[in-house]
Scaffold this active site. Structure first.
Site, PDB file in Angstrom:
ATOM      1  N   GLY A  92       4.151   5.114 -11.445  1.00 28.42           N
ATOM      2  CA  GLY A  92       4.592   3.731 -11.604  1.00 28.42           C
ATOM      3  C   GLY A  92       4.156   3.174 -12.941  1.00 28.42           C
ATOM      4  N   MET A 124       1.238  -5.857  -4.253  1.00 28.87           N
ATOM      5  CA  MET A 124       1.136  -4.402  -4.147  1.00 28.87           C
ATOM      6  C   MET A 124      -0.274  -3.966  -3.702  1.00 28.87           C
ATOM      7  SD  MET A 124       3.365  -3.024  -7.374  1.00 28.87           S
ATOM      8  CE  MET A 124       5.142  -2.794  -7.206  1.00 28.87           C
ATOM      9  N   ASP A 156      -3.189   0.154  -9.417  1.00 28.20           N
ATOM     10  CA  ASP A 156      -3.965   0.235  -8.172  1.00 28.20           C
ATOM     11  C   ASP A 156      -5.476   0.214  -8.407  1.00 28.20           C
ATOM     12  OD1 ASP A 156      -1.704   0.316  -6.604  1.00 28.20           O
ATOM     13  OD2 ASP A 156      -1.522   2.483  -6.772  1.00 28.20           O
ATOM     14  N   TYR A 176       8.049  -5.605  -8.357  1.00 32.54           N
ATOM     15  CA  TYR A 176       7.990  -5.160  -9.760  1.00 32.54           C
ATOM     16  C   TYR A 176       7.588  -6.278 -10.722  1.00 32.54           C
ATOM     17  CZ  TYR A 176      10.099  -0.472  -9.173  1.00 32.54           C
ATOM     18  OH  TYR A 176      10.332   0.835  -8.853  1.00 32.54           O
ATOM     19  N   LEU A 177       7.902  -7.526 -10.339  1.00 34.51           N
ATOM     20  CA  LEU A 177       7.576  -8.638 -11.231  1.00 34.51           C
ATOM     21  C   LEU A 177       6.092  -8.599 -11.624  1.00 34.51           C
ATOM     22  CD1 LEU A 177      10.375  -9.561 -10.608  1.00 34.51           C
ATOM     23  CD2 LEU A 177       9.519 -11.779  -9.908  1.00 34.51           C
ATOM     24  N   GLN A 178       5.227  -8.238 -10.667  1.00 32.23           N
ATOM     25  CA  GLN A 178       3.786  -8.284 -10.925  1.00 32.23           C
ATOM     26  C   GLN A 178       3.330  -7.230 -11.929  1.00 32.23           C
ATOM     27  OE1 GLN A 178       1.520  -7.057  -7.080  1.00 32.23           O
ATOM     28  NE2 GLN A 178       3.682  -6.848  -6.581  1.00 32.23           N
ATOM     29  N   ARG A 179       3.928  -6.051 -11.886  1.00 34.73           N
ATOM     30  CA  ARG A 179       3.426  -4.996 -12.757  1.00 34.73           C
ATOM     31  C   ARG A 179       4.216  -4.910 -14.073  1.00 34.73           C
ATOM     32  NH1 ARG A 179       5.498   0.651  -9.772  1.00 34.73           N
ATOM     33  NH2 ARG A 179       7.366   0.810 -11.040  1.00 34.73           N
TER      34      ARG A 179
END
Lengths: 419, 419
Positions: free
Chosen positions: B13, B190, B144, B297-300
């Site tokens: 990711g 996440m 993570d 996905y917005l967060q990462r």
């Protein structure tokens, strides 16, 4: 002109910049202390007026008021509460007058969208209908961008910027992952009736940064096969694509696509969003891996990435409202008038409130491409200037340093009032 | 020392800052052209190496490489593809050597998380196992935050900042609305195995800006009654509250809370997130109005609000990887060593790859409050420095000006290889 106090309240869904309008109202009123006395804010909107729950904004420092300009949400609390007509609920209007009289209030500034404009209009008619002299000015605000006459609505530009930025970023992400993993990213955005916010997702793709984006507008009936064909062609051409879906999208049965009658294992009805529904349609129809997100409050609270244009316009609307009041106007709303597109320039105008209330501005048909999945060049020219410029808040320990006011209550002079 | 070419690939990711590590690798390699020749990037990660699909990064301008530092996602494409053991798939390792030989590659830089560290370790052993001299250095990356030895992982700090900022903003929003409307906002984040990202939501509340936040960690078994009691008490005390829920939260049946066996009206299974499930529990149990969002996905991908600390560390890891290679190291990973908390300072360290691969760093138990719904002061002291500082990308027409490389392919010298 005798000095009168003013009432200011925030109404309906809050935005990233409604407090910038509050700053415009409060700073301008303070600059005219020879005309306007104290500004009392309604705690939780118009409910504060009805229950005489007033906040003395004069207790706030100049610094705190200044900080409202960079603080999202409604600093005095908002509410969803629409006044009925005078005929239907005379009691509420008489109470308003009672409160206004008790606190010597001669100016009413109401910061909201379409429903609030209607309330503001009714208050503006109190001189005629119930003989109480008051000047009511509406300060426009709505992320839905659906107020008429004004070129755009404060609050919308910042949501548009957030959605455009987020869609670009998530699209870069899915493009990286597409070879062995996710090929479609679905983002659900606000806009139950009009596709303004969804349209902003289209800005993520530009001439120098092309991105395959499929927009699902509430104005366009969802057709599954056509949608899947579009996704399929984009994924074949680009390897991936993004979908921006408005929460208000409906199918041919005129039901919201999000309303899928979902039941849990025990048969209980479950509420979901439209993004997972669209994602499931893609999985079932094309077997593609997907991810989905729901922006929800994040989009309208995202002061950290507010549009500078939007912040300036929000402030200007608050300032103009006070100036209009001082100039003797009643029953009007300051507006944003677009002067030119490139370079973008705008000026402050004025609209009659009677022409604003209960009128909804929809997306023009020629803003949506013929296939129903994209925005036209005309739409792009309209939207682009609204997301221009950044206006970052100050940070402290890695977090935006948003202000919380003291919100000191004003001593009550009247008896209780039951809503 | 003979000049050898290098291979660089992004794995798993992507993050908001993995390209900053790429910039660190490429700029440092360019600065040592007496030691390292060309850097070939794998198109779509290790798959690019296996299929001899190499990108010649020397074709990119210095300006483009510099712009990687402010561009999210994986500029060369990433993949989810884990090499099996040498015993299980000798063919792949022999192919790697074939490709490395054909392109005179003596350095292997692999930018990823735990799984990738294992792949990198295997490559680092190729001198011993298959007699091909190569130096393999792992560049740490994972939102993570679960790599061992290093104090934190590049990519995590920016997600943490995004979640902390978004939670604060959405909490301000719901606080404004709570009088007549939404009282609880639920944000899904996440973190399927570890609650690091969910914990970052706790930073939204600070001493000078208290916010009632309930965190649902994957480490803590979800107990409905206890959860509802917590929400109830917060709403009674503050009028509202926010919930930050990790996608990996499980119930007492050890099943993901998100896995509710949802069926549509036709009985088809539907995939949902955990946020709507939690929202439904709140509605059913307490009758409170709610909103929910899913950051996905917005967060990462949110480079627009990346942590400056994170960007600097990501770059430093790429730079150190090349420096370690030049110094003759093999089978190592640069690490971040925390020197002090206040003021925060850190330095670059080094870990043996054999001690990194296949080891997962979990949240310490004393980072979670006794009731299981919050972060301790110790956790706060660990997390706070990681979100410090802003590092805004440049903007063009209201949008972040992210770079897209040319990604010019290198002429193939070998036959095809089937994955």
């Amino acid at each position: 002109m005798a000095i009168k106090n003013a009432f200011y309240a925030q109404s309906g869904g809050v935005t990233a910049v409604i407090n910038a309008s509050a700053a415009g109202v409060l700073e301008t009123a303070r600059a005219h202390s020879d005309k306007i006395g104290k500004v009392f804010a309604g705690r939780n909107g118009i409910i504060g007026a009805l229950t005489e729950d007033l906040i003395d904004t004069s207790a706030e420092s100049a610094e705190a008021i200044r900080a409202l300009r960079h603080t999202p949400s409604g600093a005095f609390g908002s509410c969803r509460y629409k006044l009925k007509s005078l005929e239907q609920n005379r009691r509420e209007y008489e109470r308003l007058i009672e409160v206004f009289k008790a606190h010597d209030i001669g100016y009413f500034f109401y910061n909201g969208g379409g429903d609030s404009a209607d309330t503001c209009l009714k208050v503006s008619q109190l001189s005629d209908t119930l003989g109480y002299p008051i000047q009511a000015i509406h300060v426009p605000k709505t992320v839905d961008n659906d107020l008429p006459i004004t070129d755009c609505c404060p609050g919308f530009g910042s949501v548009a910027k957030y959605i455009a930025v987020s869609t670009r970023e998530a699209s870069f992400d899915v493009a990286s992952m597409a070879k062995t993993s996710t090929k479609v990213f679905v983002l659900e955005v606000m806009g139950r009736h009009a596709g303004w916010i969804a349209a902003a997702g289209g800005l993520a793709s530009s001439k120098d940064c092309e991105i395959p984006i499929v927009i699902l507008f509430p104005e366009i009936t969802f057709e599954k096969e056509k949608f899947l064909a579009k996704i399929d062609s984009y994924v074949k051409q680009f390897g991936y694509c993004s979908v921006v879906v408005s929460e208000g999208v409906k199918g041919s049965d005129d039901k919201f696509l999000s309303d899928q009658g979902l039941r849990d294992a025990f048969g209980h009805a479950q509420l979901g969003g439209v993004a997972p529904v669209v994602a499931n349609i893609i999985k079932d129809g094309l077997g593609l891996k997907y991810h989905w997100g729901v922006a929800d409050y994040l989009q309208r609270a995202a002061r950290h990435i507010a549009s500078k244009t939007d912040v300036e316009q929000a402030y200007a609307m608050g300032k103009a409202a006070v100036e209009y009041a001082i100039a003797g106007h009643n029953s009007v709303m300051p507006t944003i008038e677009r002067v030119s597109n490139t370079p973008y320039s705008w000026k402050v105008g004025m609209a009659e409130l009677s022409k604003v209330a209960n009128v909804e501005k929809m997306m023009p048909a020629d803003f949506i491409t013929e296939d129903g999945f994209g925005i036209t060049e005309k739409c792009r020219q309209y939207l682009s200037p609204l997301i221009e410029g950044e206006d970052y808040p100050p940070y402290k320990n890695g977090l935006p340093d948003y202000v919380r006011l003291q919100n000191t209550g004003v001593s009550k002079k009247l008896g209780e009032f039951k809503l």
